[in-house]
Each structure stands twice: as structure tokens, then as C-alpha cells.
Design an enzyme around this catalytic site. Sequence first.
Site, short mmCIF file in Angstrom:
data_model
loop_
_atom_site.label_atom_id
_atom_site.label_comp_id
_atom_site.label_asym_id
_atom_site.label_seq_id
_atom_site.Cartn_x
_atom_site.Cartn_y
_atom_site.Cartn_z
N ARG A 57 3.21 116.66 47.27
CA ARG A 57 3.56 115.86 48.28
C ARG A 57 4.79 116.09 49.21
O ARG A 57 5.58 116.90 48.58
CB ARG A 57 3.84 114.19 47.15
CG ARG A 57 2.53 113.66 46.74
CD ARG A 57 3.04 112.49 46.22
NE ARG A 57 4.02 112.75 44.87
CZ ARG A 57 5.40 112.51 45.01
NH1 ARG A 57 5.53 111.91 46.11
NH2 ARG A 57 6.42 112.54 44.07
N LYS A 199 -1.27 108.77 45.86
CA LYS A 199 0.00 108.17 45.75
C LYS A 199 0.47 107.05 46.96
O LYS A 199 1.42 106.15 46.64
CB LYS A 199 1.26 109.10 45.53
CG LYS A 199 1.05 109.94 44.26
CD LYS A 199 1.23 109.14 43.01
CE LYS A 199 1.14 109.91 41.77
NZ LYS A 199 0.99 109.10 40.52
N HIS A 218 3.30 103.16 36.18
CA HIS A 218 3.08 104.83 36.18
C HIS A 218 3.02 105.10 34.65
O HIS A 218 3.99 105.56 34.02
CB HIS A 218 4.18 105.38 36.91
CG HIS A 218 3.69 107.02 37.24
ND1 HIS A 218 4.62 107.84 37.25
CD2 HIS A 218 2.82 107.55 37.15
CE1 HIS A 218 4.37 108.84 37.45
NE2 HIS A 218 2.92 108.84 37.50
N SER A 236 6.41 113.94 34.22
CA SER A 236 5.77 115.00 33.91
C SER A 236 6.08 115.93 32.98
O SER A 236 7.46 116.29 32.73
CB SER A 236 5.87 115.96 35.47
OG SER A 236 5.05 117.31 35.17
N LYS A 240 2.18 112.57 28.52
CA LYS A 240 1.51 111.52 28.97
C LYS A 240 -0.18 111.66 28.98
O LYS A 240 -0.60 110.58 28.20
CB LYS A 240 1.78 110.96 30.08
CG LYS A 240 1.19 109.61 30.63
CD LYS A 240 2.22 109.17 31.75
CE LYS A 240 2.30 109.90 33.17
NZ LYS A 240 1.28 109.94 33.75
N THR A 241 -0.62 112.30 29.43
CA THR A 241 -1.92 112.58 29.56
C THR A 241 -2.66 113.20 28.14
O THR A 241 -3.76 112.57 27.66
CB THR A 241 -2.34 113.66 30.56
OG1 THR A 241 -1.96 113.17 31.95
CG2 THR A 241 -3.89 114.06 30.74
N ASP A 255 -2.96 107.69 34.31
CA ASP A 255 -1.93 107.75 35.34
C ASP A 255 -1.33 106.51 36.00
O ASP A 255 -0.12 106.24 36.07
CB ASP A 255 -2.14 108.65 36.51
CG ASP A 255 -0.95 109.08 37.33
OD1 ASP A 255 0.06 109.38 36.51
OD2 ASP A 255 -1.06 109.26 38.66
N ARG A 319 -4.41 121.90 40.57
CA ARG A 319 -4.92 120.80 39.83
C ARG A 319 -6.27 120.43 40.00
O ARG A 319 -7.09 121.31 40.83
CB ARG A 319 -4.22 119.41 40.74
CG ARG A 319 -2.81 119.28 40.36
CD ARG A 319 -2.19 117.78 40.98
NE ARG A 319 -1.04 117.74 40.40
CZ ARG A 319 -0.41 116.71 39.53
NH1 ARG A 319 -1.71 116.19 38.73
NH2 ARG A 319 0.65 116.67 39.37
#
Length: 530
Positions: A57, A199, A218, A236, A240-241, A255, A319
Site C-alpha cells: 500500500r 483496505k 482488524h 503483522s 493472527k492468521t 483479517d 501474497r
Amino acid sequence: MSIKTPKGLEKLGLENIGEIYYNLSFDELQAHEVNRGECKISTSGTAICDTGIFTGRSPKDKYFVNQEPSNKHIAWGEVNRPIEKKIFSELFDLAKKELSGKNIYINDVYAGASKESRRSIRFITEVAWQAHFVTNMFIRPTQEELENFEPDFIVYNACKTVDENYKAHGLNSDVFVVFDIEDAVCVIGGTWYGGEMKKGIFSMMNYWLPLENKLPMHCSANVGKNGDVCLFFGLSGTGKTTLSTDPTRALIGDDEHGWDDNGVFNFEGGCYAKVINLDPKSEPEIYGAIRKNALLENVVYDDNGTVDYSNASKTENTRVSYPIEHIENYQVGLQAGHPSNIIFLTADAFGVLPPVSKLTKEQAMYYFLSGYTAKVAGTERGITEPVATFSACFGEAFLPLHPTVYAKLLGEKIDKHGVNVYLVNTGWTGGSYGKGKRMSIKDTRACIEGILNGSINDAQFDILPIFNLAIPKALDGVNDNAVLNPRETWGDKTKYDAMLAKLAKMFQENFRRYDDRGGEFDYASAGPQL
């Protein structure tokens, strides 16, 4: 009946539109990607695209139009930069000129699985793989829903144009991602990166929902067989994932979520995972999701289409996007009830925080507003120790409103639904980065399991000095209970005490940003005390 033409074309402001490719199927999209030379196909059947010079981004190129009434709600600053309506109109004209006289892709989709809270979004682009990305990442309406689809918000992705007059416009660069909240439009120019669309809508959901007393988050979320929901917040690299992907629990999403009066719901219809150094043994679910209909970004591959996931020569931010159905154990409907547990994940590279601690409501507010993790020392010359990172609400880059707005909503919902909140450190133990070691995934999963099955509530607790965190003395599944108290894992206790105080000071300095928010957000006493 198949709907091939969307409603409201005359309102888009585009001229001499060529072919309209409307909500194409995955097979149709892949054929377009290959025939137009946009994508190659990997050995797993996955389309591979490159996103150009931007592989992430462009946060310094994001702007909101400064106008009433939205300007009264937006927290202006580094995250949310203002732009005048006149300049926005010029950029919008640029985008419409770029998209006119072209064959275009139009995707009508939903953001939000909850019918009471979702938004209808229309995306317009001239790039097939970007239409594929949108198809992966958002919720696809049924044919019946498309017949009466009216967009609440429109994204014009004119990635092939740039703002040559950006200096005169007072902008950061020739790239622009601009939002006009009142006219319900986002315009993208100069960057091809698909994550801007994902996003961008997340940012808008973060604007809309709090004004309806609903909490955007988030976080990842999963649900047990008995309906118990758990939320995982974390920046990050905190897990989390990985930690929300559990063969015994259904994945709601990885997410972005909302929390309304009915419970928790996914904003998205897909997942967007990093694949650098992807290992099928450690992350089999993500590896297995990379098949036909998925879309790989910026990976390195050979002439046969074999991907080298260890190769970061294009970017570290390689990704894959894929429909959530590619995850075997996902929650059909993408929503569930109110959470029983909330977990804040941090990767503390200073090695001083415990692997798990139970938070009071006030501490939950403090650590939510802090949004802490630590990045390890990189290759940059002169950096020899970890760097603390604070991102309010674990997603400050996407918050149009002041962080305390989201914290207030979280606190109200914790109280109303009796939610337990925990801080879990997936970072270092026995010393800081370079001297200690990373917390074992086995011990971390034992901590998570203790939270989910409730056994942690039966434990006896010690109090961590300075931070005043409640840490269990023992937990089933943890090989050595000494690891639960981080001070016990350091050989030099004096160095541990000094590092703990050092981190506490960083927390205190960061939290001073909330000093002007009044007594309602005076949670400094819930943080570390020196």
C-alpha cells in the site's frame, strides 16, 4: 436469469464504454487474464500476477475530502490527510477519462456478511486480475441479489493514470487513493496494488459502523462446535492468521470483522495471506488454498510455473488471495454470535512479557489502545536491538475516526457480553531477540487452548511486577511451567528487570497521546507503573 449488465451505468460518468465484463465467473476471469497477457498459470492452477512497481500500500497517498459532515468525525493527521473538493474533482475527472472508451470490468459485491450491517460496493477497473482480486476478497451476491443491486459506494480503479500535477495539488506523489465520503466514491490512480481496494473499503467500514454503534475490527475470528467465538487481534508477524486457523474450530475470517447486535461477522469473502517462505508443513491450510481460482502476487516462478516461495527478489510482501471456501473448515455464512474470549497477540522481541496473561476490563482498554508488538532488529546499519511498534486498536492505518471511538465501543461490548480478554506473547523468551529464543508454537497453542476450554480460569495467578499482569502459575500442555513467568527464563535477572522497565517506559510514552481525551479514557493507571 443471468444478469450481464449492471444497473446505473448512466450515473458512472464514463463515456463511450466498450465491453462491460460484469461479475465474471472465475473461469471467465482466468481466460481474460491469460489472453490479455496479465497472468501466468502456476503448476497448481493458480493465476500469477505482478502488481507493478508498488508491491504494497501507499499510506502517504491516501486522502479524504475535507467537507461537512464527515470532517467533524475524521481524526485528521498522518493517517487521514485532508484534500480539497476541487482537487478531488480534478483527480476524479482524470480517472473517468482513463476508464472511458475502454472495455471495463464491473464487480458488484458486499462488504459484510451481516445483512443488517453490510454495504453494497461497486468496483470499476480495466484490469482483469484486479477484478479477480475483488471477486476473491469480497462477498459475492447471488443472481437474485444482483437483480436489485444498488451500490452504496463506488471504487474507480484507474491504476494506469497518474496525477502529473501532484506538486501543484500539494500531494505527496503522483499516486492517489482519495475518498469522498459524502458522494460515496473512492478513486485510485497510479498504483496497481490490489490491497488498496481491500483496505480502502475496510477504512470506509471503520468510518460507517461506529456511527451506528457497531464495532469494526482488524482481527481474525473462529468459532467452536458449541458456538463459542474467539477474536484474535494482532499486528503483522504475531500469528493472527496461524493461531486462528484451528482444525477443531471453524474459521469466520482471518483479517476484518464487525461486531453488531447479532454478533461477529466477516467483512470479506476471502483471505489475503503472505506467502514468503510458505511451508506446507507449518501452514498446510494456506498452502492447500493455493489452487485454481486463487491469485498469487509478485512471486518468483520458473518457465513451468513452479513457484519459489523462498525467493523475495521482487518483494518480501508476496501474497495470495483466495475465496474463503478454499479453507476446508470455514464458518458457512461467515458470522457467529458474540465473543466469549478476545486475545491480543504481541510478538515481544524484548523477551519480557509473559506468554499469556489475563486482563481486567481496564487493562483490555489500555492494551487495545496501545496495539503493541516489537519488530526484530533488521539489516539496517546501527540497529542492534528490537524496535517497539504501537498501532492503536491493532490497525491504526485504517482508522478514519479517533482510536478512542473504537475503544469505547469495545469496552461497552466487553461489559455487555461478559467477554474474557487475554494478552498472549508469541515473541521471545529467556532473553531478547538475538539472545533468547522464540516462544514455542506448542506452548503458545497450549495457552490458547487453556483460554478456549476455560481451564486458565482455574489456575492460580502471580502478578508481573511493573506491568501488574495476572499470569498463571501452571497450564496444561505447557512443558515447563517456568516459561509462564518470563523472569524465570532469563539467566541474568537484573538484565530482565532493566529490560522490563525499559519497555514499560515505551508504553508510557506512547500512551501520552491520549492525555487530552479526558477522564473517560484515563486508562494510564491500567498500564505499567514505574
